[in-house]
Scaffold this motif. Structure first.
Motif, PDB file in Angstrom:
ATOM      1  N   PHE A  40      73.739  64.768  17.416  1.00  0.00           N
ATOM      2  CA  PHE A  40      73.037  64.776  18.753  1.00  0.00           C
ATOM      3  C   PHE A  40      73.073  63.354  19.095  1.00  0.00           C
ATOM      4  CE2 PHE A  40      69.752  64.481  21.602  1.00  0.00           C
ATOM      5  CZ  PHE A  40      70.490  65.381  22.879  1.00  0.00           C
ATOM      6  N   LEU A  41      72.701  62.112  18.720  1.00  0.00           N
ATOM      7  CA  LEU A  41      72.242  61.630  18.730  1.00  0.00           C
ATOM      8  C   LEU A  41      73.598  60.199  18.249  1.00  0.00           C
ATOM      9  CD1 LEU A  41      68.910  60.868  17.148  1.00  0.00           C
ATOM     10  CD2 LEU A  41      69.181  61.121  19.443  1.00  0.00           C
ATOM     11  N   ASP A  42      74.637  61.140  17.429  1.00  0.00           N
ATOM     12  CA  ASP A  42      75.873  59.620  17.004  1.00  0.00           C
ATOM     13  C   ASP A  42      76.190  59.489  18.301  1.00  0.00           C
ATOM     14  OD1 ASP A  42      78.353  59.605  15.278  1.00  0.00           O
ATOM     15  OD2 ASP A  42      78.976  60.870  16.877  1.00  0.00           O
ATOM     16  N   PRO A  43      76.447  59.235  19.396  1.00  0.00           N
ATOM     17  CA  PRO A  43      76.629  59.024  21.260  1.00  0.00           C
ATOM     18  C   PRO A  43      76.260  57.523  21.384  1.00  0.00           C
ATOM     19  CG  PRO A  43      76.855  61.414  21.193  1.00  0.00           C
ATOM     20  CD  PRO A  43      76.393  61.053  20.460  1.00  0.00           C
ATOM     21  N   PHE A  44      74.936  57.866  21.041  1.00  0.00           N
ATOM     22  CA  PHE A  44      73.638  56.656  20.782  1.00  0.00           C
ATOM     23  C   PHE A  44      74.138  55.697  20.037  1.00  0.00           C
ATOM     24  CE2 PHE A  44      71.307  60.335  22.449  1.00  0.00           C
ATOM     25  CZ  PHE A  44      71.273  59.433  24.359  1.00  0.00           C
ATOM     26  N   VAL A  45      74.522  55.857  18.405  1.00  0.00           N
ATOM     27  CA  VAL A  45      74.240  54.843  17.288  1.00  0.00           C
ATOM     28  C   VAL A  45      76.005  54.721  18.077  1.00  0.00           C
ATOM     29  CG1 VAL A  45      75.159  54.664  15.058  1.00  0.00           C
ATOM     30  CG2 VAL A  45      73.315  56.194  16.216  1.00  0.00           C
ATOM     31  N   SER A  46      77.182  55.156  18.410  1.00  0.00           N
ATOM     32  CA  SER A  46      78.665  54.910  18.277  1.00  0.00           C
ATOM     33  C   SER A  46      78.422  53.495  19.871  1.00  0.00           C
ATOM     34  CB  SER A  46      79.585  56.293  18.664  1.00  0.00           C
ATOM     35  OG  SER A  46      79.364  56.774  17.692  1.00  0.00           O
ATOM     36  N   PRO A  54      76.140  46.547  13.166  1.00  0.00           N
ATOM     37  CA  PRO A  54      76.585  47.092  12.471  1.00  0.00           C
ATOM     38  C   PRO A  54      75.303  48.747  12.715  1.00  0.00           C
ATOM     39  CG  PRO A  54      75.062  45.068  12.070  1.00  0.00           C
ATOM     40  CD  PRO A  54      74.911  45.359  13.697  1.00  0.00           C
ATOM     41  N   ARG A  55      76.864  49.669  12.160  1.00  0.00           N
ATOM     42  CA  ARG A  55      76.314  50.994  12.166  1.00  0.00           C
ATOM     43  C   ARG A  55      75.115  51.564  11.657  1.00  0.00           C
ATOM     44  NH1 ARG A  55      78.749  55.218  14.641  1.00  0.00           N
ATOM     45  NH2 ARG A  55      77.927  57.820  13.798  1.00  0.00           N
ATOM     46  N   VAL A  56      74.551  50.400  10.486  1.00  0.00           N
ATOM     47  CA  VAL A  56      73.410  50.310   9.398  1.00  0.00           C
ATOM     48  C   VAL A  56      72.256  50.518  10.385  1.00  0.00           C
ATOM     49  CG1 VAL A  56      71.789  50.336   7.687  1.00  0.00           C
ATOM     50  CG2 VAL A  56      74.303  50.764   7.177  1.00  0.00           C
TER      51      VAL A  56
END
Length: 367
Positions: A40-46, A54-56
């Motif tokens: 669900f939250l991956d689009p915000f991190v991307s 940085p992705r971390v």
């Protein structure tokens, strides 16, 4: 490898996976919840990653923000909901008895003509059934949901493990997807990737879109019913929005409870009853013509009946973790079923037409 052996290999792999999920169903919930939260939250991190964060760092910021907001909401809402739920279950039998009394008093002549001398017996049977049902609900809520330290420990573990799992999945999401892609059989890689993209569209459209719809409806119904002065308005409103995960089921269920409470609470003032009905009318219109078309769309391909069947089936097999797995698995099964139907419609089994042989008859093997 022949087609028959390939099919057997994949069916065997799916059977082993299903067996493993069934055996480990008791510990699956934190990990399934973490996977769902990461998805669900991956689009915000991307999006943060595209901004050169940085992705971390992006994963840590998104998960941290979610956890803080979630804790604040729980501290503000959970005590109120627990109090309202306990009071609602305790007063449910009296609400039902008052509704029954209002119905029989207002329509006694009509019911007398239909039931005749059986009216007192029918009323007594309905009252006994309602009393037993509400008593069972009350004992279930008090003993199963709120009693016992094991439940508290389990929920505490879920609250601690789920964000950690989600963080690690978000941190390594792109690398994991690339690794999975590298394992796909090369002759069928493009076909499988196309199916996976279709599954992702279906799951993203429903899981993310419908979750957003539920959140908006929870806020709307909770605020509107509480503002109208309805007893247990916040509880009914949040429950209505949450159950809207299955289209229209939440609205119908919430309308029944809200209308019953409103009639008992405001009788004989019909004005407030119509206000409650208007709140649900606006909510259904907003859900059907604004939220659902824009946030979910028509490309999902999940029929409400299929969705309800999936929820019941996977819930019975895997418990609460199965409820969380039901929607993505139902969407994936739907994509695979449509692909199989397309293959069938293009095959000689459906058309009855085999490939024509080349001129001169079948080709002879070379010596």
């Amino acid at each position: 490898m022949t087609l028959q052996r390939q099919v057997g290999f994949w069916i065997g792999g799916l059977a082993v996976l299903a067996l493993a999920l069934y055996v480990l169903r008791g510990i699956l919930l934190p990990f399934v919840a973490g996977l769902a939260l990461a998805y669900f939250l991956d689009p915000f991190v991307s999006r943060l990653e595209r901004l050169r964060v940085p992705r971390v760092v992006g994963a840590l910021a998104v998960i941290g923000t979610f956890v803080v907001v979630f804790i604040v909401l729980m501290l503000l809402i959970v005590p109120v909901l627990a109090t309202q739920l306990t009071a609602f279950v305790a007063r449910l039998p009296s609400y039902v008895v008052q509704l029954q009394a209002l119905a029989t008093e207002q329509n006694r002549e009509w019911l007398q003509r239909v039931l005749g001398d059986r009216l007192p017996d029918v009323s007594r049977s309905v009252a006994e059934l309602v009393t037993q049902s509400t008593g069972w609900i009350a004992s279930f809520v008090q003993q199963s949901l709120w009693a016992g330290g094991a439940t508290f420990i389990y929920l505490f573990g879920l609250a601690v493990i789920t964000p950690v799992v989600a963080f690690y999945l978000l941190k390594d999401w792109t690398r994991m997807m690339d690794k999975v892609d590298s394992w796909l059989p090369l002759p069928h890689k493009e076909t499988i990737l196309g199916l996976m993209r279709e599954m992702n569209i279906a799951m993203a459209g429903f899981v993310r879109g419908q979750a957003t719809v539920c959140l908006v409806l929870m806020i709307y119904y909770g605020m509107a019913l509480s503002g109208a002065g309805l007893n247990f308005g916040l509880l009914i409103g949040l429950g209505t929005g949450f159950l809207s995960f299955i289209p229209y089921v939440g609205s119908i269920t919430g309308l029944m409870f809200a209308a019953g409470v409103a009639i008992v609470q405001f009788w004989p003032d019909w004005t407030m009853v119509f206000v409650i009905l208007a709140i649900f009318g606006i909510g259904v219109f907003f859900e059907s013509y604004v939220l659902y078309p824009n946030l979910v769309g028509e490309s999902v391909g999940l029929h409400p009946v299929w969705l309800m069947f999936a929820l019941f089936a996977f819930g019975a097999l895997f418990g609460f973790a199965g409820l969380m797995l039901a929607v993505p698995l139902a969407a994936s099964i739907g994509v695979l079923t449509r692909f199989a139907i397309r293959q069938y419609l293009a095959s000689p089994l459906y058309t009855g037409v085999t490939r024509p042989e080349p001129l001169g008859g079948p080709a002879r093997p070379e010596r």
